[in-house]
Design an enzyme around this catalytic site. Sequence first.
Site, short mmCIF file in Angstrom:
data_model
loop_
_atom_site.label_atom_id
_atom_site.label_comp_id
_atom_site.label_asym_id
_atom_site.label_seq_id
_atom_site.Cartn_x
_atom_site.Cartn_y
_atom_site.Cartn_z
N GLU A 69 0.83 -1.21 0.00
CA GLU A 69 0.00 0.00 0.00
C GLU A 69 0.86 1.26 0.00
O GLU A 69 0.52 2.25 -0.63
CB GLU A 69 -0.97 0.03 1.17
CG GLU A 69 -1.87 1.24 1.10
CD GLU A 69 -3.27 1.02 1.62
OE1 GLU A 69 -4.05 1.98 1.54
OE2 GLU A 69 -3.60 -0.08 2.09
N GLY A 89 -7.12 5.20 -0.57
CA GLY A 89 -7.29 3.78 -0.83
C GLY A 89 -8.74 3.34 -0.76
O GLY A 89 -9.48 3.76 0.13
N HIS A 113 -4.27 0.55 -14.28
CA HIS A 113 -5.30 1.47 -14.78
C HIS A 113 -5.09 2.83 -14.12
O HIS A 113 -4.99 2.92 -12.90
CB HIS A 113 -6.68 0.91 -14.42
CG HIS A 113 -7.79 1.89 -14.62
ND1 HIS A 113 -8.25 2.27 -15.86
CD2 HIS A 113 -8.54 2.58 -13.72
CE1 HIS A 113 -9.24 3.15 -15.70
NE2 HIS A 113 -9.44 3.35 -14.42
N LEU A 114 -5.00 3.86 -14.93
CA LEU A 114 -4.91 5.24 -14.43
C LEU A 114 -6.09 6.02 -14.99
O LEU A 114 -6.01 6.63 -16.05
CB LEU A 114 -3.59 5.89 -14.85
CG LEU A 114 -2.31 5.27 -14.31
CD1 LEU A 114 -1.08 5.95 -14.88
CD2 LEU A 114 -2.31 5.31 -12.79
#
Length: 153
Positions: A69, A89, A113-114
Amino acid sequence: MTTPITPIWKQDTDLDRINGWNTNTAMEVLGIRFTAVGDDWLQGTMPVDHRTHQPFGLLHGGASVLLAETLGSSAAMLTLDPEKELTVGLDINANHIRGVRSGIVTGTARPLHLGRTTQVWEIRIENEDGALVCVSRLTMAVVPARVIGTNVK
């Protein structure tokens, strides 16, 4: 013939600057350090020692998730202009593949993926021999900066 990768970063990727984000956080306590950055990836390390062990002397799965993370969310932030947008998040999952008792693990975050409102990152964590220890997928929400504010510089 390979197509050159266009850098995805909208912020300065100076490692000293990014490592400064860890001050007074869980990342600092666990010894997480950002160590390398490429056009579309961010890498960092974490020691496997008493701070990151579970009771049987293995790398704690939660420590692996914290590394994942940290890398994914930091990389996500670097793709945005923090004056306009931030990321938070939404979901993280992890598959623990191999145990580690000591040494250093290295994680590498790459985008899957952006998007305009979400980002999805894959984080692969490997041991010192390059063997896969954990693979994680992190989904981030992209939100207006005014919604949560930030102290990240």
